[in-house]
Every structure is written in C-alpha cells, then in structure tokens.
Scaffold this motif. Structure first.
Motif, PDB file in Angstrom:
ATOM      1  N   VAL A  38       0.832  -1.197   0.000  1.00 22.88           N
ATOM      2  CA  VAL A  38       0.000   0.000   0.000  1.00 22.88           C
ATOM      3  C   VAL A  38       0.870   1.250   0.000  1.00 22.88           C
ATOM      4  CG1 VAL A  38      -1.751   1.299   1.279  1.00 22.88           C
ATOM      5  CG2 VAL A  38      -1.844  -1.204   1.241  1.00 22.88           C
ATOM      6  N   LYS A  39       0.512   2.203  -0.841  1.00 21.25           N
ATOM      7  CA  LYS A  39       1.130   3.524  -0.815  1.00 21.25           C
ATOM      8  C   LYS A  39       0.359   4.373   0.190  1.00 21.25           C
ATOM      9  CE  LYS A  39       1.861   7.732  -3.528  1.00 21.25           C
ATOM     10  NZ  LYS A  39       3.130   8.063  -2.833  1.00 21.25           N
ATOM     11  N   THR A  40       1.034   4.875   1.206  1.00 19.40           N
ATOM     12  CA  THR A  40       0.388   5.693   2.230  1.00 19.40           C
ATOM     13  C   THR A  40       0.107   7.089   1.687  1.00 19.40           C
ATOM     14  OG1 THR A  40       1.692   4.505   3.898  1.00 19.40           O
ATOM     15  CG2 THR A  40       0.543   6.502   4.610  1.00 19.40           C
ATOM     16  N   HIS A  41      -1.123   7.548   1.842  1.00 21.52           N
ATOM     17  CA  HIS A  41      -1.480   8.908   1.430  1.00 21.52           C
ATOM     18  C   HIS A  41      -1.688   9.843   2.621  1.00 21.52           C
ATOM     19  CE1 HIS A  41      -1.878   8.639  -2.949  1.00 21.52           C
ATOM     20  NE2 HIS A  41      -2.325   7.400  -2.767  1.00 21.52           N
ATOM     21  N   ALA A  42      -2.092   9.294   3.768  1.00 22.75           N
ATOM     22  CA  ALA A  42      -2.348  10.144   4.933  1.00 22.75           C
ATOM     23  C   ALA A  42      -2.227   9.318   6.200  1.00 22.75           C
ATOM     24  CB  ALA A  42      -3.729  10.787   4.846  1.00 22.75           C
ATOM     25  N   CYS A  82       2.946   5.450  14.675  1.00 22.36           N
ATOM     26  CA  CYS A  82       1.604   5.745  14.164  1.00 22.36           C
ATOM     27  C   CYS A  82       0.859   4.486  13.707  1.00 22.36           C
ATOM     28  CB  CYS A  82       1.622   6.779  13.057  1.00 22.36           C
ATOM     29  SG  CYS A  82       2.325   8.374  13.575  1.00 22.36           S
ATOM     30  N   SER A  83      -0.435   4.495  14.008  1.00 22.45           N
ATOM     31  CA  SER A  83      -1.275   3.338  13.737  1.00 22.45           C
ATOM     32  C   SER A  83      -2.352   3.589  12.689  1.00 22.45           C
ATOM     33  CB  SER A  83      -1.976   2.906  15.036  1.00 22.45           C
ATOM     34  OG  SER A  83      -2.765   3.975  15.553  1.00 22.45           O
ATOM     35  N   ASP A  84      -2.651   4.857  12.391  1.00 25.29           N
ATOM     36  CA  ASP A  84      -3.825   5.168  11.570  1.00 25.29           C
ATOM     37  C   ASP A  84      -3.432   5.725  10.217  1.00 25.29           C
ATOM     38  OD1 ASP A  84      -4.982   4.515  13.963  1.00 25.29           O
ATOM     39  OD2 ASP A  84      -6.518   6.061  13.852  1.00 25.29           O
ATOM     40  N   MET A  85      -3.871   5.059   9.164  1.00 16.67           N
ATOM     41  CA  MET A  85      -3.490   5.483   7.820  1.00 16.67           C
ATOM     42  C   MET A  85      -4.612   5.246   6.825  1.00 16.67           C
ATOM     43  SD  MET A  85      -3.291   2.498   5.926  1.00 16.67           S
ATOM     44  CE  MET A  85      -2.179   2.920   4.588  1.00 16.67           C
ATOM     45  N   ALA A  86      -4.467   5.885   5.683  1.00 16.98           N
ATOM     46  CA  ALA A  86      -5.295   5.599   4.515  1.00 16.98           C
ATOM     47  C   ALA A  86      -4.380   5.639   3.303  1.00 16.98           C
ATOM     48  CB  ALA A  86      -6.415   6.625   4.368  1.00 16.98           C
ATOM     49  N   GLY A 102      -5.044   0.115  -7.069  1.00 14.89           N
ATOM     50  CA  GLY A 102      -5.962   1.235  -7.178  1.00 14.89           C
ATOM     51  C   GLY A 102      -7.010   1.293  -6.085  1.00 14.89           C
ATOM     52  N   ASP A 103      -7.233   0.188  -5.361  1.00 13.26           N
ATOM     53  CA  ASP A 103      -8.209   0.185  -4.272  1.00 13.26           C
ATOM     54  C   ASP A 103      -7.758   1.137  -3.162  1.00 13.26           C
ATOM     55  OD1 ASP A 103      -9.872  -1.626  -5.497  1.00 13.26           O
ATOM     56  OD2 ASP A 103      -9.091  -3.367  -4.417  1.00 13.26           O
ATOM     57  N   ARG A 104      -8.717   1.826  -2.564  1.00 14.21           N
ATOM     58  CA  ARG A 104      -8.436   2.746  -1.453  1.00 14.21           C
ATOM     59  C   ARG A 104      -8.756   2.037  -0.143  1.00 14.21           C
ATOM     60  NH1 ARG A 104     -10.338   8.329  -1.291  1.00 14.21           N
ATOM     61  NH2 ARG A 104     -12.326   7.379  -0.752  1.00 14.21           N
ATOM     62  N   VAL A 105      -7.789   2.016   0.780  1.00 13.87           N
ATOM     63  CA  VAL A 105      -7.918   1.171   1.969  1.00 13.87           C
ATOM     64  C   VAL A 105      -7.401   1.863   3.222  1.00 13.87           C
ATOM     65  CG1 VAL A 105      -7.748  -0.995   0.668  1.00 13.87           C
ATOM     66  CG2 VAL A 105      -5.663   0.091   1.547  1.00 13.87           C
ATOM     67  N   CYS A 106      -7.893   1.374   4.356  1.00 15.53           N
ATOM     68  CA  CYS A 106      -7.318   1.638   5.673  1.00 15.53           C
ATOM     69  C   CYS A 106      -6.862   0.299   6.244  1.00 15.53           C
ATOM     70  CB  CYS A 106      -8.349   2.227   6.632  1.00 15.53           C
ATOM     71  SG  CYS A 106      -8.822   3.929   6.334  1.00 15.53           S
ATOM     72  N   SER A 154     -12.038  11.723   1.682  1.00 13.77           N
ATOM     73  CA  SER A 154     -10.671  11.908   1.191  1.00 13.77           C
ATOM     74  C   SER A 154      -9.731  10.991   1.973  1.00 13.77           C
ATOM     75  CB  SER A 154     -10.242  13.364   1.380  1.00 13.77           C
ATOM     76  OG  SER A 154     -10.120  13.671   2.763  1.00 13.77           O
ATOM     77  N   TYR A 155      -8.504  10.850   1.481  1.00 10.20           N
ATOM     78  CA  TYR A 155      -7.520  10.062   2.222  1.00 10.20           C
ATOM     79  C   TYR A 155      -7.273  10.676   3.594  1.00 10.20           C
ATOM     80  CZ  TYR A 155      -6.208   7.228  -1.855  1.00 10.20           C
ATOM     81  OH  TYR A 155      -6.209   6.345  -2.908  1.00 10.20           O
ATOM     82  N   GLU A 156      -7.224  11.997   3.668  1.00 17.16           N
ATOM     83  CA  GLU A 156      -6.975  12.666   4.946  1.00 17.16           C
ATOM     84  C   GLU A 156      -8.093  12.354   5.937  1.00 17.16           C
ATOM     85  OE1 GLU A 156      -4.727  14.736   1.796  1.00 17.16           O
ATOM     86  OE2 GLU A 156      -6.829  14.142   2.007  1.00 17.16           O
ATOM     87  N   GLU A 157      -9.332  12.426   5.483  1.00 17.18           N
ATOM     88  CA  GLU A 157     -10.460  12.120   6.364  1.00 17.18           C
ATOM     89  C   GLU A 157     -10.457  10.639   6.752  1.00 17.18           C
ATOM     90  OE1 GLU A 157     -13.775  15.324   4.748  1.00 17.18           O
ATOM     91  OE2 GLU A 157     -13.374  13.500   3.592  1.00 17.18           O
ATOM     92  N   ALA A 158     -10.200   9.768   5.801  1.00 14.99           N
ATOM     93  CA  ALA A 158     -10.242   8.331   6.062  1.00 14.99           C
ATOM     94  C   ALA A 158      -9.145   7.884   7.021  1.00 14.99           C
ATOM     95  CB  ALA A 158     -10.139   7.562   4.750  1.00 14.99           C
ATOM     96  N   SER A 159      -8.033   8.608   7.058  1.00 15.17           N
ATOM     97  CA  SER A 159      -6.938   8.222   7.949  1.00 15.17           C
ATOM     98  C   SER A 159      -7.313   8.344   9.419  1.00 15.17           C
ATOM     99  CB  SER A 159      -5.693   9.073   7.665  1.00 15.17           C
ATOM    100  OG  SER A 159      -5.855  10.398   8.144  1.00 15.17           O
ATOM    101  N   THR A 160      -8.403   9.044   9.729  1.00 19.30           N
ATOM    102  CA  THR A 160      -8.820   9.228  11.117  1.00 19.30           C
ATOM    103  C   THR A 160      -9.679   8.084  11.631  1.00 19.30           C
ATOM    104  OG1 THR A 160     -10.885  10.408  10.644  1.00 19.30           O
ATOM    105  CG2 THR A 160      -8.870  11.720  10.662  1.00 19.30           C
TER     106      THR A 160
END
Length: 367
Positions: A38-42, A82-86, A102-106, A154-160
C-alpha cells in the motif's frame, strides 16, 4: 505504477520524545503471497503516539503507574510510529483475491484482530508499537487486515477512522444496547480537551442513531462545534466542575443511559454518579491525570445500582467494516473533522502541534 524498491520512513533513534524521530530510506520487500503493498497517502495522530514516543510531558501528565510502565516497554526498538493510515493498493501477493491495484484502503489498528476477541496475539499486532507503524511512504499489510475506505471520504479524512472512530463505534454499537432515539447518551469528552477527538466521533455516531447527547469539554470553542454536530446539551467542566450534577439536572435526576469516559482515573467517579441505575459506562481513554479513587466509592455503586463497565481497546477488522458502512450511509452526520494537515517532511511539527492541544479535530500528516 511500478513497485518501489525503497521507502522513506520515520523511526525513533531512541525513545524519549518525538524530537528523536529520524527520516531515512530503507529497502522495501515485495508483498508475500497473502500480503498487499500500500502507498500511504495520509496518517492521523493519536494520544497513544505521544505516549509511545516517551514524551516526558505526556508521561508525567498521566502519572504513569506500574501497569503503564509495562505497557510502554512492550515496544519494538527503533519502531516506526503511528497506527492510523489511509492509502492506495499498488501491488498484491499471488494468493490475494479481495484487493487490486488502485483500491483505497485503511489498515486496522490490530492487524490480526479479525473479530471481537482480544488475545495476547492480537495485542502484538498493534501498529506503531509492538510492530512498525504507518509513518512511511509504503508498507505491506496482511490482506485480511485491510478495509475499503468509504467512497465519499478523502484520504486525509479516512486516515482518522482506524483508531479514533472505531473506538467510538465499538463503544456505542458493539457492547451494550446501541444508542436509540429518546435515550440520553453522555459521550463527548468527560476528560481533558486533548482527547475530545475520539468523543467527537461518538457524538456524530450517537446523533446519527437519534440519541440525545450531552457533550462536555473545557473548551467553549469545542462545545460550539459539539452543538453544530447535534449535541442537545453542552457543559463546560472548567466552569462547571461538578458536571455530573448538571447531567442529573438535565435528565430530571434520572441520569444518562450511557457515559463514554475518556479520562479514566480523573472522571470515573463523576461518570458513575451521572449514569442512571442499570446504565453503562464505556471506558475509552486515559487522558486525565491520576487521582485517588476509593475502591468502595466505585464498587458499591456499580454493584448496588447494577451498573455496567466496559473497557474499549479500539476494535476489530469486522467492526471497522461495519462502521464504514454506517459512515457511507450517513455521510453528512459522520464526516470526520480534520483540524490541520502537515506535509510528510514536517512530521515533527505535526507531533508538536498535536501535543500543544491547540487542535479542534484531527491532526493529519499527508504523504
């Protein structure tokens, strides 16, 4: 996207402070048969991230007792925090069927906690402590530890979502009776304002379920936000330190059905005093300082008033999946609140801002 051979990541040269974070480039192994790259975005920050850094202010703040010292020592040397990512899937192992590029994941907080069963083995799979965390450009995860991100976030929101939101969801929906319209649910910050981010999610989830919420905080600004999010009543516990009496006044002397307590030692007695007979208290944090609480003051009312106490330590993959379905079907009421976003190069500044307690909402690092 070609599979990267290296990743830049932060790790601790030594414990003691987030100032000891070091950014370095390391080799990146290809995903194994059942793994996903996974490529980390946030990445979003949690109170736990400050504790595990060994920051002197935070450890002194909660007055670490022996159990906490033992917990903080169970940390991988030179760990990635850190434990929380998207992020975005960029490669999968040969046996992975559920994910594709291409799938977006946490990733779930506990990589191996698939259902609501806590074991020593699941504890050892907690990101950003016993094993390396997610403050890295790329990371492999077991395929079963990943959950799809709600499409509107968004990735930023999903990371929470993996820690703060899931803890609140677990407390409200996965233990005692879920919140329902017509009841009273006190669940928005019985401790210091530092940890108000977790109860914000609880407030949003409870409002989405139709519960009547009494929100507490020491910040007038945060209480205004709580009202905008749907809290029926707000109490500033700095100006009204006996907030339990105010809760009883609001509820006509009956007390609330449920209390979500984020402070632990500092507020447990008032939480007990504010809940109705037969009600429940979910313990979801320890941000309050230590104080002396008599066992008699706790055990007697818990027993004779038939109260229920439940400790919450984040949640399982299955619960994260269910929570994301709830978020997707209630997009307006449950949208995460992000206070500030820092670039990856300014991770230390993000930690410093988070420790300052100046934030109203989540603090996120963008990659």
């Amino acid at each position: 996207m070609s599979t990267p051979q290296t990743t830049r990541q932060y790790s601790y040269s030594q414990r003691g402070s987030y100032d000891n974070l070091v950014l370095q480039e390391v080799l990146l192994a290809a995903p194994k048969a059942n793994e996903v790259l996974v490529k980390t975005h946030a990445v979003s920050l949690q109170f736990r991230d400050l504790l595990l850094a060994g920051n002197k202010f935070m450890t002194g703040y909660i007055g670490l007792a022996e159990p906490w010292s033992n917990w903080l020592s169970n940390v991988k040397p030179n760990f990635v925090p850190c434990s929380d990512m998207a992020g975005e899937v960029i490669a999968v192992g040969k046996d992975v069927k559920d994910w594709k590029a291409g799938d977006r994941v946490c990733a779930n907080f506990f990589l191996e906690k698939l259902n609501d069963e806590q074991t020593p083995e699941t504890d050892k799979s907690a990101l950003g402590g016993p094993i390396d965390g997610v403050l890295t450009e790329y990371r492999t995860f077991p395929a079963h530890s990943l959950v799809a991100i709600p499409p509107h976030l968004s990735y930023e929101e999903a990371s929470t979502l993996p820690c703060a939101a899931l803890t609140a969801y677990n407390a409200l929906y996965c233990g005692y009776a879920p919140p329902e319209g017509g009841g009273n649910s006190a669940g928005a910050g019985n401790g210091r304002s530092l940890h108000v981010r977790i109860p914000k999610f609880a407030l949003q989830f409870a409002v989405a379920a139709g519960a009547t919420v009494i929100a507490t905080s020491s910040s007038a600004e945060k209480l205004e936000i709580a009202k905008k999010l749907g809290a029926a009543h707000v109490i500033n516990y700095r100006t009204t330190p006996a907030w339990d009496r105010e809760v009883l006044k609001i509820t006509g002397g009956v007390g609330v059905d449920r209390v979500l307590d984020v402070a632990g030692y500092a507020t447990l007695q008032r939480s007990i005093d504010s809940v109705k007979q037969g009600g429940s208290i979910d313990l979801i944090g320890v941000v309050g300082s230590l104080n002396e609480v008599s066992p008699v003051d706790i055990l007697i009312p818990v027993m004779f008033r038939n109260l229920k106490l439940r400790g919450i330590y984040v949640g399982a993959v299955s619960q994260l999946q269910d929570m994301n379905k709830l978020i997707a079907t209630n997009p307006a009421a449950t949208r995460p609140i992000v206070d500030r976003v820092f670039p990856f190069s300014e991770a230390k500044a993000a930690f410093a801002y988070f420790a300052s307690q100046a934030h109203v909402g989540k603090v996120v690092i963008k990659l």
